[in-house]
Design an enzyme around this catalytic site. Sequence first.
Site, PDB file in Angstrom:
ATOM      1  N   HIS A  87      40.555  43.368  42.071  1.00 39.53           N
ATOM      2  CA  HIS A  87      40.537  44.644  42.816  1.00 39.53           C
ATOM      3  C   HIS A  87      40.442  45.785  41.809  1.00 39.53           C
ATOM      4  O   HIS A  87      39.451  45.894  41.107  1.00 39.53           O
ATOM      5  CB  HIS A  87      41.785  44.686  43.705  1.00 39.53           C
ATOM      6  CG  HIS A  87      41.863  45.817  44.675  1.00 39.53           C
ATOM      7  ND1 HIS A  87      40.815  46.616  45.034  1.00 39.53           N
ATOM      8  CD2 HIS A  87      42.924  46.274  45.406  1.00 39.53           C
ATOM      9  CE1 HIS A  87      41.203  47.506  45.919  1.00 39.53           C
ATOM     10  NE2 HIS A  87      42.481  47.336  46.170  1.00 39.53           N
ATOM     11  N   HIS A 109      31.014  42.418  45.821  1.00 36.55           N
ATOM     12  CA  HIS A 109      31.894  43.166  46.721  1.00 36.55           C
ATOM     13  C   HIS A 109      31.953  42.443  48.052  1.00 36.55           C
ATOM     14  O   HIS A 109      30.964  41.878  48.507  1.00 36.55           O
ATOM     15  CB  HIS A 109      31.355  44.592  46.934  1.00 36.55           C
ATOM     16  CG  HIS A 109      32.383  45.536  47.422  1.00 36.55           C
ATOM     17  ND1 HIS A 109      32.707  45.661  48.746  1.00 36.55           N
ATOM     18  CD2 HIS A 109      33.199  46.385  46.754  1.00 36.55           C
ATOM     19  CE1 HIS A 109      33.663  46.570  48.874  1.00 36.55           C
ATOM     20  NE2 HIS A 109      33.996  47.020  47.685  1.00 36.55           N
ATOM     21  N   ASP A 143      33.682  49.614  39.795  1.00 29.39           N
ATOM     22  CA  ASP A 143      34.378  49.383  38.520  1.00 29.39           C
ATOM     23  C   ASP A 143      33.438  49.197  37.337  1.00 29.39           C
ATOM     24  O   ASP A 143      33.902  49.162  36.194  1.00 29.39           O
ATOM     25  CB  ASP A 143      35.273  48.142  38.647  1.00 29.39           C
ATOM     26  CG  ASP A 143      36.502  48.453  39.475  1.00 29.39           C
ATOM     27  OD1 ASP A 143      36.829  47.659  40.372  1.00 29.39           O
ATOM     28  OD2 ASP A 143      37.100  49.528  39.260  1.00 29.39           O
TER      29      ASP A 143
HETATM   30  C1  SDX Z   1      37.151  46.885  44.072  1.00 30.27           C
HETATM   31  O1  SDX Z   1      37.553  45.941  48.912  1.00 30.27           O
HETATM   32  C2  SDX Z   1      37.190  47.082  48.338  1.00 30.27           C
HETATM   33  O2  SDX Z   1      36.699  48.008  48.907  1.00 30.27           O
HETATM   34  C3  SDX Z   1      37.500  47.082  46.827  1.00 30.27           C
HETATM   35  C4  SDX Z   1      37.035  48.333  46.101  1.00 30.27           C
HETATM   36  C5  SDX Z   1      37.777  49.570  46.571  1.00 30.27           C
HETATM   37  O3  SDX Z   1      37.255  50.676  46.405  1.00 30.27           O
HETATM   38  O4  SDX Z   1      38.966  49.390  47.012  1.00 30.27           O
HETATM   39  O5  SDX Z   1      35.635  48.512  46.265  1.00 30.27           O
HETATM   40  C6  SDX Z   1      37.370  48.251  44.610  1.00 30.27           C
HETATM   41  O6  SDX Z   1      38.067  46.099  44.103  1.00 30.27           O
HETATM   42  C7  SDX Z   1      35.801  46.521  43.588  1.00 30.27           C
HETATM   43  C8  SDX Z   1      35.718  45.018  43.133  1.00 30.27           C
HETATM   44  C9  SDX Z   1      36.278  44.934  41.712  1.00 30.27           C
HETATM   45  N1  SDX Z   1      36.396  43.505  41.331  1.00 30.27           N
HETATM   46  C10 SDX Z   1      35.484  42.933  40.474  1.00 30.27           C
HETATM   47  O7  SDX Z   1      34.513  43.516  40.005  1.00 30.27           O
HETATM   48  C11 SDX Z   1      35.800  41.485  40.135  1.00 30.27           C
HETATM   49  C12 SDX Z   1      34.535  40.652  40.211  1.00 30.27           C
HETATM   50  N2  SDX Z   1      34.118  40.591  41.619  1.00 30.27           N
HETATM   51  C13 SDX Z   1      34.455  39.427  42.365  1.00 30.27           C
HETATM   52  O8  SDX Z   1      35.665  38.812  42.032  1.00 30.27           O
HETATM   53  C14 SDX Z   1      34.148  39.500  43.858  1.00 30.27           C
HETATM   54  O9  SDX Z   1      32.859  39.963  43.972  1.00 30.27           O
HETATM   55  C15 SDX Z   1      35.040  40.324  44.762  1.00 30.27           C
HETATM   56  C16 SDX Z   1      36.473  39.999  44.586  1.00 30.27           C
HETATM   57  C17 SDX Z   1      34.842  41.779  44.505  1.00 30.27           C
HETATM   58  C18 SDX Z   1      34.621  40.022  46.210  1.00 30.27           C
HETATM   59  O10 SDX Z   1      34.984  38.715  46.445  1.00 30.27           O
HETATM   60  P1  SDX Z   1      34.546  37.898  47.753  1.00 30.27           P
HETATM   61  O11 SDX Z   1      33.982  38.794  48.793  1.00 30.27           O
HETATM   62  O12 SDX Z   1      35.692  37.035  48.111  1.00 30.27           O
HETATM   63  O13 SDX Z   1      33.313  37.032  47.237  1.00 30.27           O
HETATM   64  P2  SDX Z   1      33.446  35.587  46.620  1.00 30.27           P
HETATM   65  O14 SDX Z   1      34.375  35.583  45.451  1.00 30.27           O
HETATM   66  O15 SDX Z   1      33.684  34.623  47.732  1.00 30.27           O
HETATM   67  O16 SDX Z   1      31.955  35.361  46.040  1.00 30.27           O
HETATM   68  C19 SDX Z   1      30.862  35.081  46.918  1.00 30.27           C
HETATM   69  C20 SDX Z   1      29.785  34.459  46.050  1.00 30.27           C
HETATM   70  C21 SDX Z   1      30.318  33.318  45.178  1.00 30.27           C
HETATM   71  O17 SDX Z   1      29.213  32.474  44.902  1.00 30.27           O
HETATM   72  P3  SDX Z   1      29.109  31.081  45.733  1.00 30.27           P
HETATM   73  O18 SDX Z   1      30.388  30.308  45.481  1.00 30.27           O
HETATM   74  O19 SDX Z   1      28.935  31.496  47.204  1.00 30.27           O
HETATM   75  O20 SDX Z   1      27.873  30.419  45.130  1.00 30.27           O
HETATM   76  O21 SDX Z   1      29.303  35.448  45.119  1.00 30.27           O
HETATM   77  C22 SDX Z   1      29.632  35.044  43.797  1.00 30.27           C
HETATM   78  C23 SDX Z   1      30.723  33.990  43.907  1.00 30.27           C
HETATM   79  O22 SDX Z   1      30.682  33.116  42.792  1.00 30.27           O
HETATM   80  N3  SDX Z   1      30.168  36.225  43.097  1.00 30.27           N
HETATM   81  C24 SDX Z   1      29.979  36.496  41.804  1.00 30.27           C
HETATM   82  C25 SDX Z   1      30.650  37.702  41.570  1.00 30.27           C
HETATM   83  N4  SDX Z   1      31.226  38.126  42.707  1.00 30.27           N
HETATM   84  C26 SDX Z   1      30.921  37.201  43.645  1.00 30.27           C
HETATM   85  N5  SDX Z   1      29.319  35.834  40.837  1.00 30.27           N
HETATM   86  C27 SDX Z   1      29.332  36.408  39.596  1.00 30.27           C
HETATM   87  N6  SDX Z   1      29.958  37.574  39.288  1.00 30.27           N
HETATM   88  C28 SDX Z   1      30.630  38.240  40.256  1.00 30.27           C
HETATM   89  N7  SDX Z   1      31.253  39.381  39.955  1.00 30.27           N
END
Ligand code: SDX
Length: 383
Positions: free
Chosen positions: A227, A266, A320
């Site tokens: 997050h 996201h 981020d």
């Molecule tokens: C914020 O919710 C909000 O609004 C949050 C926010 C706010 O203003 O409050 O916008 C702020 O928290 C932004 C996010 C910051 N976090 C990161 O940057 C960490 C990296 N991102 C991921 O961990 C992820 O994208 C999340 C946590 C942001 C979202 O997670 P989800 O919706 O649960 O998605 P997921 O983990 O289930 O991924 C779906 C697919 C997966 O691939 P498959 O297993 O389906 O093949 O997308 C891939 C994931 O592996 N994926 C990524 C990725 N994010 C998702 N692959 C590589 N790099 C990434 N960053």
Amino acid sequence: MGFLTNEGQTYSRGLEGVVAAISAVSAIDGQEGRLIYRGVDIEALAEYSTFEETAYFLLFGSLPNKSELEQFSAELRDAREIHPRVKEHLKVLPSDPHPMDVLKLVVSHLALYDPDKQRMDREAKIRKSIRTIAQFPTIIAHYNHARHGEEFIPPNPELSHAANFLYMLTGNVPDEENARIFDIALILHMDHGMNASTFATMVTASTLSDIHSAIVSGIGTLKGPLHGGANERVLKMLDEIGSVEKAEEFVLKSLQERKKIMGFGHRVYKSYDPRARILKQYAERLSEKYGDTKWIEMGKKIEEVMIREVGRKGIFPNVDFYSGIVYHFLGIPRDLFTPIFAMGRVVGWVTHVLEYLQANRIFRPRAIYNGPLDVEYIPIEKR
Ligand code: SDX
């Protein structure tokens, strides 16, 4: 009634797609990559508004006129100082905790001295919210000095919310452009619908607990690397990669190993996060201004590779990804990046709490029980 077991229940992991509230505060169009605060596009607020004006807008639902804005800004300014006992306590804290843990601790500590601490009525909640919004910059800047054994720099009433933080942190009044860029960064972080930390504050508030406890829930939730904690990790990743030339290989290897690239992806945006687009332009501006374009070039390369490789899966830069480069050039230490996120988001937290409490209902979801049934209790002698 029976136990809630598997039959016919809908369960969505991480509450994906589940509606938890009805709200007029903000809205996200994940496909189009749009974010609005109370109906106004985030781009317009970033271009024309200020932290004070947007905070008022979110809290009270309408853009303030001149006198309302002056009064609200004065209220924030007058509330910046923190209780002397809390300042003394900051000086005896260890210097190694993560600043988000200190923020959590100090908000709880300030609650003990809050002039409205016994009051739970709406007006008192609004006063406590405004005080806490005003005090986040002071807590963060003071702790940074305390952990380095330095004197605190008192708030400067001549400066705006954003400029005053940079002044308290660095001891120098920021130039207009840097103060404006930080002001915009705070606006961009203020609210974002039912994100994890906002939802956490609402859950706490829905039990009619106090507003400080709700904010502490938000801080603890925002700290997580999935997050708010991602911004700090982006710069760490850029340091690890080391050069633009190595960026593509790093990304491809991470994707192959199914490692998440911080600052991408996201739950709602399946397109470019509009906040990232705005922050990218300021990251570029500051990189040129300070003559160090290594990080922004690496960032753009990583973005190019990620969009080429996983853009079709809806994975794009999020808020981020470029914010850390902006904060670095504003002279903000890396482990303060997430507290800065909280400095903006605390406005959204209290706004959603105040809105939800207008028609409160305690959050109490269910879980499908998939454990054993009719198990006999075996006395310990027989186990
Ligand atoms: C914020 O919710 C909000 O609004 C949050 C926010 C706010 O203003 O409050 O916008 C702020 O928290 C932004 C996010 C910051 N976090 C990161 O940057 C960490 C990296 N991102 C991921 O961990 C992820 O994208 C999340 C946590 C942001 C979202 O997670 P989800 O919706 O649960 O998605 P997921 O983990 O289930 O991924 C779906 C697919 C997966 O691939 P498959 O297993 O389906 O093949 O997308 C891939 C994931 O592996 N994926 C990524 C990725 N994010 C998702 N692959 C590589 N790099 C990434 N960053």
